[in-house]
Design an enzyme around this catalytic site. Sequence first.
Site, PDB file in Angstrom:
ATOM      1  CE1 TYR A 144      -3.709   2.477   0.526  1.00  0.00           C
ATOM      2  CE2 TYR A 144      -2.528   3.233   2.467  1.00  0.00           C
ATOM      3  CZ  TYR A 144      -3.544   3.391   1.551  1.00  0.00           C
ATOM      4  OH  TYR A 144      -4.392   4.473   1.640  1.00  0.00           O
ATOM      5  CG  ASP A 232       5.632   3.577   1.100  1.00  0.00           C
ATOM      6  OD1 ASP A 232       5.881   4.096   2.208  1.00  0.00           O
ATOM      7  OD2 ASP A 232       4.490   3.570   0.592  1.00  0.00           O
ATOM      8  CE  LYS A 260       0.458   4.740   8.302  1.00  0.00           C
ATOM      9  NZ  LYS A 260       0.503   3.994   7.075  1.00  0.00           N
TER      10      LYS A 260
HETATM   11  C1  LIG Z   1      -0.033   4.504   5.700  1.00  0.00           C
HETATM   12  C2  LIG Z   1       0.800   4.276   4.502  1.00  0.00           C
HETATM   13  C3  LIG Z   1       0.826   5.188   3.429  1.00  0.00           C
HETATM   14  C4  LIG Z   1      -0.119   6.340   3.348  1.00  0.00           C
HETATM   15  O1  LIG Z   1       0.093   7.264   4.357  1.00  0.00           O
HETATM   16  P1  LIG Z   1      -1.134   8.243   4.774  1.00  0.00           P
HETATM   17  O2  LIG Z   1      -0.511   9.155   5.779  1.00  0.00           O
HETATM   18  O3  LIG Z   1      -2.198   7.342   5.329  1.00  0.00           O
HETATM   19  O4  LIG Z   1      -1.574   8.945   3.557  1.00  0.00           O
HETATM   20  C5  LIG Z   1       1.727   4.981   2.416  1.00  0.00           C
HETATM   21  N1  LIG Z   1       2.560   3.930   2.430  1.00  0.00           N
HETATM   22  C6  LIG Z   1       2.559   3.027   3.428  1.00  0.00           C
HETATM   23  C7  LIG Z   1       3.523   1.900   3.410  1.00  0.00           C
HETATM   24  C8  LIG Z   1       1.665   3.150   4.478  1.00  0.00           C
HETATM   25  O5  LIG Z   1       1.614   2.231   5.438  1.00  0.00           O
END
Ligand SMILES: *Cc1c(COP(=O)(O)O)cnc(C)c1O
Length: 430
Positions: A144, A232, A260
């Site tokens: 994701y 990511d 995060k």
């Molecule tokens: C949570 C998440 C995102 C998106 O971040 P948001 O602050 O929710 O937009 C992108 N990449 C990864 C791996 C994530 O866990």
Amino acid sequence: MCPEDNAAWFARALEVIPGGVDSPVRSFASVGGTPFTVARGEGPYVVDVEGRRYVDLVQSYGAVLLGHAHPEVVRAVADAAASGSSFGMPTRGEVVLAEDICARVPGCERVRLTSSGTEAAMSVLRLARGVTGRPRVVKFDGCYHGHADALLAGGGSGVATLGLPGSAGVPPGAVADTLVVPYNQVPELDDSVACVIVEPVAANMSLVPPAPGFLAGLRAACDRAGALLVFDEVITGFRLGPGGATEWSGVTPDLWCFGKVIGGGLPVGAFGGRAELTAALAPNGPVYQAGTLSGNPLATAAGHAVLTRVDREAYGQLTARAARFAAGLGQALNGAGLGATVATVGPLVGLLVGGPGEPPGPATNLEEVRAAVASGGYRALFHAMLRRGVVLPPGPYEVLFPGLAHDDRLLDQVVEVAAAAAAEVVAGWP
Ligand SMILES: *Cc1c(COP(=O)(O)O)cnc(C)c1O
């Protein structure tokens, strides 16, 4: 009128917020039932509007590392707010947080702050495409990267497929240059590929560690094809350790996304990489990217307070607690007859629940996670634990986030609760 019960608050929410929530997973759609409404958090706990306290293993999906309302974070945010909350002008806080990030992540020389992980991932794609002049993006099924159109693509099973829109409202054209391939297999790349984006430890399909050689294989494949490798690290960054999955794996990508943890529970994301690549961003280069609230003083103060507080020893302690917890949890669930596999990578804990009987095998890709999740065991366990005062993430694809506020004693209590909850699930299995 101000009804202080969960059902009334959620009913009120449904009248003004689509589905009652601002992010779908919160609705309990995948576990059933009505979500409680949080009044406040205290370290490892959340307290709902009825005054009921739960041990919280969601921790804002990893945005909170020190526990809720940590005094140092509260102070940092309050101090920042007292000096003004947004200027649209350079501030010290954004410089300090960018320094924190670049000092900790090996190879990351420049970062630009955003307001979410989604924005970071969306922007990093634009940068990769702008730098390479190539259109295509390769992503992995089950990873994701937020909800930007081009990254909301799902793929078919087993083989590399052209991305299909993963949501209504995403036109085929928006994902026409997104290739979706299975996790843990190094894809063939050609000179149409701008970048390969990967969660270096997959933490949005339960927890799937990279197979030995997978990340190094991606590095080599990108180098051969002249494509950029993007980690990511929105979850893994500053959670696996100060240097995130980059340090953990020893593989250095070209570009990164963060989010995060770096916001200390406030809205932040970041993307960056080698200075030579980020030079393509406006105002220096041709790749446009911006944000009114980017580098927000409250968020950068919170993030800096967190990052300066967690040293290597704290990460070591957190990892040790997670390992002990995961082992206990696995024994408790399986001991009660509910087949479950608990995976860890550093402090991250992934819980795969099958049905009564043999545990599902450790998953290496989305297909295998799906097979385990199909049993419905997670959903039943979720509610049995919730009734006993422990909140797991309300969906089987999310990971558990024990943080620095969860000590061994508390996690041992969670394990005891899990044993009782699992026994109830097994006894009531259809
Ligand atoms: C949570 C998440 C995102 C998106 O971040 P948001 O602050 O929710 O937009 C992108 N990449 C990864 C791996 C994530 O866990």
